[in-house]
Design an enzyme around this catalytic site. Sequence first.
Site, PDB file in Angstrom:
ATOM      1  N   ARG A 174       0.733  -1.128   0.027  1.00  0.00           N
ATOM      2  CA  ARG A 174      -0.096  -0.233   0.288  1.00  0.00           C
ATOM      3  C   ARG A 174       1.041   1.244  -0.029  1.00  0.00           C
ATOM      4  NH1 ARG A 174      -2.928  -2.621   3.532  1.00  0.00           N
ATOM      5  NH2 ARG A 174      -5.153  -3.637   3.018  1.00  0.00           N
TER       6      ARG A 174
ATOM      7  N   LYS B 206       1.396  11.377 -11.378  1.00  0.00           N
ATOM      8  CA  LYS B 206       0.683  11.050 -12.001  1.00  0.00           C
ATOM      9  C   LYS B 206       1.432   9.953 -12.041  1.00  0.00           C
ATOM     10  CE  LYS B 206      -3.085  13.686 -14.266  1.00  0.00           C
ATOM     11  NZ  LYS B 206      -3.158  14.546 -15.100  1.00  0.00           N
TER      12      LYS B 206
ATOM     13  N   GLU C 220       6.597  18.664 -24.300  1.00  0.00           N
ATOM     14  CA  GLU C 220       5.016  18.588 -23.477  1.00  0.00           C
ATOM     15  C   GLU C 220       6.216  20.145 -22.745  1.00  0.00           C
ATOM     16  OE1 GLU C 220       3.088  16.934 -22.409  1.00  0.00           O
ATOM     17  OE2 GLU C 220       3.737  14.997 -22.181  1.00  0.00           O
TER      18      GLU C 220
ATOM     19  N   LYS D 253       4.846  23.013 -13.642  1.00  0.00           N
ATOM     20  CA  LYS D 253       4.421  22.165 -13.040  1.00  0.00           C
ATOM     21  C   LYS D 253       3.957  22.112 -11.682  1.00  0.00           C
ATOM     22  CE  LYS D 253       3.194  17.206 -13.940  1.00  0.00           C
ATOM     23  NZ  LYS D 253       4.062  16.199 -14.657  1.00  0.00           N
TER      24      LYS D 253
ATOM     25  N   GLU E  24      -6.310  16.966  -9.558  1.00  0.00           N
ATOM     26  CA  GLU E  24      -6.524  17.474 -10.741  1.00  0.00           C
ATOM     27  C   GLU E  24      -8.153  18.013 -11.046  1.00  0.00           C
ATOM     28  OE1 GLU E  24      -5.923  14.469 -14.137  1.00  0.00           O
ATOM     29  OE2 GLU E  24      -5.548  15.891 -15.530  1.00  0.00           O
TER      30      GLU E  24
ATOM     31  N   ARG F 114      -5.290  21.536 -12.619  1.00  0.00           N
ATOM     32  CA  ARG F 114      -4.493  20.695 -13.399  1.00  0.00           C
ATOM     33  C   ARG F 114      -4.423  19.997 -14.798  1.00  0.00           C
ATOM     34  NH1 ARG F 114      -0.802  15.820 -10.570  1.00  0.00           N
ATOM     35  NH2 ARG F 114       0.183  15.813 -11.906  1.00  0.00           N
TER      36      ARG F 114
ATOM     37  N   ASN G 124      -3.372  18.772 -19.534  1.00  0.00           N
ATOM     38  CA  ASN G 124      -3.407  17.805 -19.848  1.00  0.00           C
ATOM     39  C   ASN G 124      -4.092  18.616 -21.406  1.00  0.00           C
ATOM     40  OD1 ASN G 124      -6.237  15.611 -20.576  1.00  0.00           O
ATOM     41  ND2 ASN G 124      -3.600  14.783 -19.512  1.00  0.00           N
TER      42      ASN G 124
ATOM     43  N   HIS H 201      -4.052  16.141 -24.371  1.00  0.00           N
ATOM     44  CA  HIS H 201      -3.900  14.760 -24.704  1.00  0.00           C
ATOM     45  C   HIS H 201      -5.307  14.649 -24.340  1.00  0.00           C
ATOM     46  CE1 HIS H 201      -0.033  16.168 -22.624  1.00  0.00           C
ATOM     47  NE2 HIS H 201       0.416  14.757 -22.463  1.00  0.00           N
TER      48      HIS H 201
ATOM     49  N   HIS I 244      -3.775  11.431 -26.619  1.00  0.00           N
ATOM     50  CA  HIS I 244      -3.335  10.181 -26.450  1.00  0.00           C
ATOM     51  C   HIS I 244      -4.564   9.134 -27.021  1.00  0.00           C
ATOM     52  CE1 HIS I 244      -2.951  10.257 -21.357  1.00  0.00           C
ATOM     53  NE2 HIS I 244      -1.361  10.574 -22.532  1.00  0.00           N
TER      54      HIS I 244
ATOM     55  N   HIS J 167       4.628   9.553 -27.168  1.00  0.00           N
ATOM     56  CA  HIS J 167       3.522  10.187 -26.474  1.00  0.00           C
ATOM     57  C   HIS J 167       3.456  12.080 -26.888  1.00  0.00           C
ATOM     58  CE1 HIS J 167       1.137  11.470 -23.276  1.00  0.00           C
ATOM     59  NE2 HIS J 167       2.002  12.885 -23.110  1.00  0.00           N
TER      60      HIS J 167
HETATM   61  N1  LIG Z   1       3.594  10.751 -15.569  1.00  0.00           N
HETATM   62  C1  LIG Z   1       3.176  11.664 -16.063  1.00  0.00           C
HETATM   63  O1  LIG Z   1       3.003  13.023 -15.778  1.00  0.00           O
HETATM   64  C2  LIG Z   1       4.022  11.955 -18.130  1.00  0.00           C
HETATM   65  C3  LIG Z   1       4.207  13.431 -17.902  1.00  0.00           C
HETATM   66  C4  LIG Z   1       4.669  13.128 -19.327  1.00  0.00           C
HETATM   67  C5  LIG Z   1       4.390  11.693 -20.252  1.00  0.00           C
HETATM   68  N2  LIG Z   1       4.254  10.743 -19.430  1.00  0.00           N
HETATM   69  C6  LIG Z   1       4.380   9.305 -19.954  1.00  0.00           C
HETATM   70  O2  LIG Z   1       5.822   9.206 -20.040  1.00  0.00           O
HETATM   71  C7  LIG Z   1       6.201   7.873 -21.326  1.00  0.00           C
HETATM   72  C8  LIG Z   1       6.719   9.030 -22.240  1.00  0.00           C
HETATM   73  O3  LIG Z   1       7.927   9.552 -21.703  1.00  0.00           O
HETATM   74  P1  LIG Z   1       9.546   9.335 -22.452  1.00  0.00           P
HETATM   75  O4  LIG Z   1       9.154   9.895 -23.592  1.00  0.00           O
HETATM   76  O5  LIG Z   1      10.431   8.943 -21.448  1.00  0.00           O
HETATM   77  O6  LIG Z   1       9.593   7.867 -23.308  1.00  0.00           O
HETATM   78  P2  LIG Z   1      10.536   6.515 -22.940  1.00  0.00           P
HETATM   79  O7  LIG Z   1      10.554   6.684 -21.405  1.00  0.00           O
HETATM   80  O8  LIG Z   1      10.454   4.911 -23.606  1.00  0.00           O
HETATM   81  O9  LIG Z   1      11.785   6.509 -23.056  1.00  0.00           O
HETATM   82  C9  LIG Z   1      12.684   7.032 -24.727  1.00  0.00           C
HETATM   83  C10 LIG Z   1      13.644   6.156 -24.609  1.00  0.00           C
HETATM   84  O10 LIG Z   1      14.495   6.152 -24.573  1.00  0.00           O
HETATM   85  C11 LIG Z   1      15.202   5.956 -23.430  1.00  0.00           C
HETATM   86  N3  LIG Z   1      16.426   5.962 -22.989  1.00  0.00           N
HETATM   87  C12 LIG Z   1      15.733   6.715 -21.782  1.00  0.00           C
HETATM   88  N4  LIG Z   1      16.589   7.400 -20.881  1.00  0.00           N
HETATM   89  C13 LIG Z   1      17.866   7.025 -21.941  1.00  0.00           C
HETATM   90  C14 LIG Z   1      19.583   7.723 -22.035  1.00  0.00           C
HETATM   91  N5  LIG Z   1      19.054   8.899 -20.795  1.00  0.00           N
HETATM   92  N6  LIG Z   1      19.767   8.267 -22.785  1.00  0.00           N
HETATM   93  C15 LIG Z   1      19.446   7.464 -24.502  1.00  0.00           C
HETATM   94  N7  LIG Z   1      18.532   6.190 -24.320  1.00  0.00           N
HETATM   95  C16 LIG Z   1      17.667   6.590 -23.224  1.00  0.00           C
HETATM   96  C17 LIG Z   1      14.643   4.351 -23.726  1.00  0.00           C
HETATM   97  O11 LIG Z   1      15.159   3.191 -22.848  1.00  0.00           O
HETATM   98  C18 LIG Z   1      13.695   4.138 -25.050  1.00  0.00           C
HETATM   99  O12 LIG Z   1      14.097   3.664 -25.109  1.00  0.00           O
HETATM  100  C19 LIG Z   1       4.483   7.971 -21.611  1.00  0.00           C
HETATM  101  O13 LIG Z   1       3.813   6.468 -21.269  1.00  0.00           O
HETATM  102  C20 LIG Z   1       3.386   9.361 -20.852  1.00  0.00           C
HETATM  103  O14 LIG Z   1       2.371   8.618 -21.043  1.00  0.00           O
HETATM  104  C21 LIG Z   1       3.608  10.734 -18.056  1.00  0.00           C
HETATM  105  O1  LIG Z   2       0.547  16.421 -14.781  1.00  0.00           O
HETATM  106  C1  LIG Z   2      -0.363  16.602 -15.380  1.00  0.00           C
HETATM  107  O2  LIG Z   2      -1.176  16.085 -15.067  1.00  0.00           O
HETATM  108  C2  LIG Z   2      -0.625  16.008 -16.959  1.00  0.00           C
HETATM  109  O3  LIG Z   2      -1.115  15.442 -17.567  1.00  0.00           O
HETATM  110  C3  LIG Z   2       1.090  15.990 -16.963  1.00  0.00           C
HETATM  111  C4  LIG Z   2       0.730  14.898 -19.151  1.00  0.00           C
HETATM  112  O4  LIG Z   2       1.867  15.569 -19.533  1.00  0.00           O
HETATM  113  C5  LIG Z   2       1.322  13.703 -18.667  1.00  0.00           C
HETATM  114  O5  LIG Z   2       0.780  13.297 -20.624  1.00  0.00           O
HETATM  115  C6  LIG Z   2      -0.026  12.707 -17.653  1.00  0.00           C
HETATM  116  O6  LIG Z   2       0.296  11.500 -18.185  1.00  0.00           O
HETATM  117  C7  LIG Z   2      -1.750  12.856 -18.724  1.00  0.00           C
HETATM  118  O7  LIG Z   2      -2.190  12.182 -17.557  1.00  0.00           O
HETATM  119  P1  LIG Z   2      -3.269  11.463 -18.025  1.00  0.00           P
HETATM  120  O8  LIG Z   2      -4.755  12.042 -16.678  1.00  0.00           O
HETATM  121  O9  LIG Z   2      -4.126  12.076 -19.604  1.00  0.00           O
HETATM  122  O10 LIG Z   2      -3.062  10.258 -18.099  1.00  0.00           O
HETATM  123 ZN   LIG Z   3       2.445  13.980 -21.755  1.00  0.00          ZN
END
Ligand SMILES: NC(=O)c1ccc[n+]([C@@H]2O[C@H](COP(=O)([O-])OP(=O)(O)OC[C@H]3O[C@@H](n4cnc5c(N)ncnc54)[C@H](O)[C@@H]3O)[C@@H](O)[C@H]2O)c1
Ligand SMILES: O=C(O)C(=O)C[C@@H](O)[C@H](O)[C@H](O)COP(=O)(O)O
Ligand SMILES: [Zn+2]
Length: 334
Positions: free
Chosen positions: A113, A135, A177, A213, A223, A227, A231, A234, A238, A251
């Site tokens: 948990r 998130k 982003e 952010k 959110e 917040r 998005n 998105h 998405h 993405h």
């Molecule tokens: N939680 C949030 O608030 C949030 C915000 C935006 C996006 N996201 C999510 O994040 C994901 C996309 O993340 P991303 O663009 O980082 O993609 P990713 O995590 O897939 O990384 C991109 C690629 O780069 C490689 N890599 C990572 N760091 C590296 C480095 N320093 N040197 C060489 N290669 C490296 C990885 O192995 C991968 O192949 C999506 O699933 C998206 O939905 C989440």
């Molecule tokens: O931090 C947030 O809030 C965002 O929406 C950041 C986005 O860039 C990110 O891709 C987030 O994961 C999207 O959220 P979701 O709620 O649409 O899944």
């Molecule tokens: Zn995003």
Amino acid sequence: MKIHVDLKENGYDIIMEHGVLANVKDYVDLNRKVMVITDEGVPLEYATSVVAQCAEGYLHVVPQGEDSKSLSVFKEICEDLLEQQFSRKDCIIAIGGGVVGDLSGYVAASYMRGIDFIQIPTTTLSQIDSSIGGKVAINLDEVKNIIGAFYQPKIVIIDPDTLQTLPKRHYINGLIEALKEGLIYDESLFNLFEAGDIYKDLDQIIEKALYVKKDVVEKDEKEQHLRKILNFGHTIGHAIESYYHLSEYLHGECVAFGMLYFIEKEDIKKRVLAIYDKLGIKASAPYDPDTVYGLLCNDKKTAHGSVSIVKVKEIGKAEIQDMKLEEVRVLLKG
Ligand SMILES: NC(=O)c1ccc[n+]([C@@H]2O[C@H](COP(=O)([O-])OP(=O)(O)OC[C@H]3O[C@@H](n4cnc5c(N)ncnc54)[C@H](O)[C@@H]3O)[C@@H](O)[C@H]2O)c1
Ligand SMILES: O=C(O)C(=O)C[C@@H](O)[C@H](O)[C@H](O)COP(=O)(O)O
Ligand SMILES: [Zn+2]
């Protein structure tokens, strides 16, 4: 540089320092069991250098790409924690991009948990966006982030030097982003894209994006309203990402498609398209509107036949407007 995210009892620091990967032990209690999670595309030395700083460090490497944000990989990591007898006092460190961060964060939120979770982002996207705000999620049946939680890290440690090994497509992908955050909140950040250099100005881009952010998440962590502006792009982005099976387009590239539908003024749209040209990214992708519409109905901002749509009428300022889903369907067809 240190930024503090002030979230009452959930507050945490963001440390951004070139070469800080070698000194994680100065910021995190590593005298416990630590599971370092990374993916196969991240240079292994980033993770092994942190494992070496731990009293009892473990390494779990997942496949690179969106498929790792899945129940099966989630289960594998939880089974590894159980097998190594991790307790609530131990911690998980995510070293990678948004995929590793979202996945690891959801494991940390769920195992017993909730155990401590530390983000060490290594892509532009994770340093700019995904490592802060809490998130965390995995995908289900190609629907983005449909299983997840709001679960804040204990600290975020950003070493911009790790970006030197990031492939160009991913480097550009993450910057989208930050461009989004310039459009919805910080005109000076937008101007860096229009008039600056995305390599020379990178530290400034990351810092400005982190402040956007931080400001938004501190005001509306879960959110409820404000917040939603983070998005922007998105709702359709998405859906197109899912339409292409989370593989054809990255993405950020899909967010770039999605933003253009909701930039109201033609002159602003033209300025954004000029930035897309400068970044070398596409402005659109072909799709079947009815299929994308069906996917878009999975958006977490939908309620009672409507969806909260984020629009930009002026640079640096976003508005949230509830639109009937049917109106969005017409927009997709148009
Ligand atoms: N939680 C949030 O608030 C949030 C915000 C935006 C996006 N996201 C999510 O994040 C994901 C996309 O993340 P991303 O663009 O980082 O993609 P990713 O995590 O897939 O990384 C991109 C690629 O780069 C490689 N890599 C990572 N760091 C590296 C480095 N320093 N040197 C060489 N290669 C490296 C990885 O192995 C991968 O192949 C999506 O699933 C998206 O939905 C989440
Ligand atoms: O931090 C947030 O809030 C965002 O929406 C950041 C986005 O860039 C990110 O891709 C987030 O994961 C999207 O959220 P979701 O709620 O649409 O899944
Ligand atoms: Zn995003």
